[in-house]
Design an enzyme around this catalytic site. Structure first.
Site, PDB file in Angstrom:
ATOM      1  N   TYR B 292       0.861  -1.189   0.000  1.00 35.26           N
ATOM      2  CA  TYR B 292       0.000   0.000   0.000  1.00 35.26           C
ATOM      3  C   TYR B 292       0.895   1.236   0.000  1.00 35.26           C
ATOM      4  CZ  TYR B 292      -4.239   2.684   1.176  1.00 35.26           C
ATOM      5  OH  TYR B 292      -5.305   3.542   1.178  1.00 35.26           O
ATOM      6  N   TYR B 342      -5.632   5.511  -7.023  1.00 34.39           N
ATOM      7  CA  TYR B 342      -5.871   5.367  -5.594  1.00 34.39           C
ATOM      8  C   TYR B 342      -7.305   4.887  -5.407  1.00 34.39           C
ATOM      9  CZ  TYR B 342      -6.617   6.752  -0.710  1.00 34.39           C
ATOM     10  OH  TYR B 342      -6.918   6.768   0.630  1.00 34.39           O
TER      11      TYR B 342
END
Lengths: 304, 395, 129
Positions: B292, B342
């Protein structure tokens, strides 16, 4: 009007420190004696050792009876803007001076000032006005010998013309994000309002804790007490925030995580600091920013 | 025990953009339909739905629009992007327990054209919850954006370990190199150099613009089913070798500033230990890592926390291009959230599934397991995915 | 001199005569009319001439060094201004030690006049090197 003032403030603030302005005279005994006599200070040290009283620091660089207009001086420039906007009266509200050493007879000092903050319009007992904060540093050669944070209120005397319509009045204070306060945390905010930095202390085992909570993690007691912190600490880490906007603040701001002398950590803005001067490990002292009657924020100032 | 009994059998995405022109509900529907089509399943096969507490589309709204009938399992996972892998874990737990048969995990957001997470949020700061009270210790003080909260940790990490802005930059350069050859990526054909990174403007020092992930509109859905059912479906199943959630001691959301050290991500350590223990694997077994990447420093810290290198040494680990395609541990071949989009970590799960299937545009050769992590700095989660029969299964 | 938290400094009463206001203003090189010209001060909304801030800072410093002695070294003076200190007021300074360390102490000072607190402040004081 408000936008004009804010835009001018931002411009002057962004310009940073003005040029160094030298004192008219070197540090000298005649002026020291006049000061000691007028103030009633009988400390013999100054005359014996040829030292200037620390509170005289600003005296050396006062502009005198017929001050020349100085558009390069941030406070003069900001005062002119507010004067134009009708805020013609001025009163000093805060002055904090730090002396790195005492000045000696014969030394030539110069001062550099920069605008730190302009906030308003605010209603005060004197009338509607703007608080103007400047930071000044006095130098002998390259050596910084003293510094000062100075705040004045520029206000419109009551009864004067052109009071701002209420619709234009959006005090920056109203933009500051307000903390959620509960029974568990209200002691902290009552403390800042009273000028105290409070750290939660377990009423049974004495463990200190920040942020606070209702139950002691060490002994499980739910009897919470607090102590008043000394207000000193060291920068544990810090951020220079530049984007995006933060409500109620003009960017950039420095926000630090400070490890207090008592051992707990706490976040707060570092006021009046040049971002380039902030370092991990730097010593700081607490200050309090009164937003309004309900909210006072803890903040930090770098110690020299 | 989840290990090996459940698989991701379908993935679906919308396009990734800066302005979807559609409601988040519409995006969610599109992604879920695509995922079901990929799996070869019908909406009526679905009996469970999982999303993020931050998602604006309730399970029942999605079920109505997609044509899912009765639901037997529905759940939402908290803590922002930390929920990503946990949605799959929850699905797997429900399926292993026999509570549900086919569970769809989804996330839809107009994060660029709608509510932008990078801004200071008055709503988050004033939430009448324990998290709102937590926020009282930094929002009013001027620390109120994700970048700024990460910058506080990044500065300390630099101070303690000697990492530099260039070390952060190498993570961004790798991501953009990978995105440059991924047509789905927003930054397709737009790689950057380390000099570009160093020239990008400050956001919250020590973070620059190119240390921060994109803001995107889009949606992702993944379909989870039992491994036996998966064998009959259209796609190569991505078997869930391990799945875990983790929260550390003295945990806060993005501001766990009160622990002894400010140089790690202990919550991800909790996840990592479970992943290795459940799977019987070790870091060296991992073929590809999807980490991430909302902010570059946390990619370095994840490598350390997961055991790919000792604490403080990620900058050495990545210095020779180890995390780029062709390196020892390619990270985020799709370009990550820095380069692709994102979508709160869910697009990373899709990339991991593609790497297992062998269908990624930037395919990394081999049959080893693929690691995925979720948002860091918050309670988080992780997955290990592998083709059937690969990897050791512990115990 | 005893230095301990809670120690109270002897009170200092200063009769603020017009001469005092004017000579201190001049000694601090502050020539604004409100500190020496009563008519102008009244025209600007004040009831009389009043002390300037450099003098107030100086008085707070002096008050603490009177107590701390000739070898004291003042590191910091922070003042907050309240009610003006007008000519013919009596300024009453009181102080109390609030912090003590190995290197010095902090004294909280209050200066009161008929109209209320003229000044509240802190002085951080140590020893001359």
């Amino acid at each position: 009007m408000e936008d004009t003032v804010n835009a001018a403030a931002e411009r002057i603030r962004a310009a940073g420190a003005g040029p160094a302005r030298p004192a008219r005279d070197p540090v000298n005994l005649p002026m020291i004696r006049n000061w000691l006599e007028a103030i009633g200070d009988r400390n013999p040290r100054y005359e014996q050792d040829g030292l200037a009283p620390p509170a005289m620091t600003q005296v050396w660089t006062m502009r005198g009876l017929h001050p020349a207009a100085d558009p390069t001086d941030p406070l003069s420039a900001m005062s002119a803007v507010l004067d134009q906007a009708g805020f013609t009266s001025v009163v000093a509200t805060n002055c904090e001076q730090t002396y790195h050493r005492y000045l000696r007879d014969g030394e030539r000092v110069e001062v550099r000032s920069r605008l730190v903050d302009v906030s308003g319009p605010k209603r005060t007992a004197l009338g509607e006005g703007w608080f103007v904060t400047t930071d000044s540093t006095w130098y002998v050669g390259a050596e910084a010998v003293a510094s000062m944070t100075f705040r004045v209120l520029r206000f419109r005397p009551p009864g004067s013309v052109a009071a701002t319509p209420a619709s234009e009045r959006t005090a920056a204070a109203s933009d500051v994000l307000r903390p959620v306060v509960t029974r568990d945390t209200s002691f902290f905010w009552a403390g800042t309002a009273a000028g105290e930095l409070r750290i939660q202390r377990c009423g049974r085992c004495g463990r200190l804790r920040h942020p606070p909570g209702p139950v002691c993690r060490q002994c499980g007691a739910d009897r919470q007490d607090h102590l008043v912190a000394r207000g000193t600490g060291e920068v544990f880490s810090f951020v220079v925030h530049r984007h995006p906007p933060v409500p109620g603040r003009r960017l950039p701001i420095v926000v630090a995580l400070v490890e207090l002398t008592e051992g707990v950590r706490m976040v707060g803005e570092v006021l009046g600091a040049d971002p380039a001067q902030v370092r991990i490990g730097a010593a700081v002292r607490v200050d309090f920013v009164r937003v309004d009657a309900e909210l006072t924020l803890p903040a930090w100032r770098l110690l020299p | 025990m989840i290990s090996g009994r459940v698989a991701i059998v379908g993935v679906g995405e919308t396009e990734f953009s800066k302005d979807s022109g559609r409601s988040e509900l519409q995006l969610a529907v599109a992604a879920v339909r695509a995922a079901l089509a990929d799996a070869g399943l019908a909406p009526t096969d679905v009996d469970g739905l999982v999303t993020f507490t931050m998602d604006s589309t309730a399970e029942i709204a999605l079920a109505r629009e997609v044509g899912v009938g009765e639901l037997r399992f529905f759940s939402q996972v908290g803590y922002g992007g930390g929920a990503a892998c946990a949605t799959v874990q929850q699905a797997a737990l429900a399926i292993s327990a026999g509570t549900a048969r086919v569970v769809v995990c989804y996330r839809a957001l107009n994060e660029r054209s709608g509510r932008r997470f990078g801004r200071v949020s008055r709503a988050i700061s004033s939430a009448p919850t324990s998290s709102g009270v937590d926020n009282a210790w930094h929002y009013p003080m001027g620390l109120g954006t994700p970048a700024a909260t990460v910058a506080m940790v990044a500065r300390r990490y630099q101070h303690v370990f000697g990492a530099t802005g260039e070390d952060f930059g190498r993570v961004a350069v790798a991501a953009r190199r990978h995105a440059a050859t991924n047509p789905r990526a927003w930054f397709f054909e737009r790689p950057i150099t380390l000099a570009d990174h160093q020239a990008s403007r400050w956001i919250a020092e020590p973070l620059r613009l190119l240390d921060c992930c994109q803001e995107s509109d889009g949606a992702v859905a993944v379909v989870v089913a039992g491994a036996e059912q998966a064998a009959d479906l259209r796609q190569t199943p991505a078997v869930i070798t391990a799945a875990a959630q983790g929260s550390g001691a003295d945990q806060y959301i993005m501001t766990s500033y009160y622990r002894d050290n400010l140089t790690g991500l202990p919550e991800l350590g909790v996840v990592g230990r479970q992943l290795w223990q459940q799977s019987g694997l070790v870091p060296d077994d991992v073929r590809v890592a999807v980490l991430y990447d909302h902010f570059t420093p946390y990619v370095l810290m994840q490598l350390e926390e997961l055991g790919f290198c000792p604490p403080g040494e990620a900058r050495h680990f990545i210095a020779d291009g180890a995390i780029e395609l062709g390196g020892r541990l390619p990270v985020n071949p799709h370009g990550g959230q820095l380069g692709e989009a994102y979508i709160h970590g869910m697009n990373g799960i899709v990339e991991a599934v593609r790497q297992v299937r062998g269908s990624s545009v930037n395919q990394v050769a081999g049959a080893g397991p693929v690691l995925v992590t979720a948002g860091t700095g918050v309670p988080t989660s992780g997955l290990l995915l592998a083709p059937r029969g690969s990897g050791k299964v512990g115990h | 001199m005893i230095v301990a938290v809670g120690v109270v400094l002897p009170e200092l009463r200063i009769p603020v005569t017009p001469t005092f206001v004017i000579t201190t203003a001049v000694a601090t090189r502050d020539f604004q009319d409100v500190h020496h010209d009563r008519d102008q001060a009244v025209r600007r909304g004040s009831k009389d001439i009043f002390l300037n801030i450099l003098t107030t800072t100086g008085l707070v410093q002096r008050y603490v060094t009177d107590w701390a002695g000739a070898t004291a070294m003042v590191h910091r003076v922070a003042v907050r201004l309240g009610a003006p200190c007008y000519a013919y007021d009596t300024l009453v300074l009181t102080g109390q030690v609030t912090q003590v360390s190995s290197t010095g102490c902090v004294v909280a000072v209050v200066g009161r006049v008929a109209g209320g607190d003229h000044v509240t402040g802190q002085v951080e004081v140590g020893r001359l090197p």
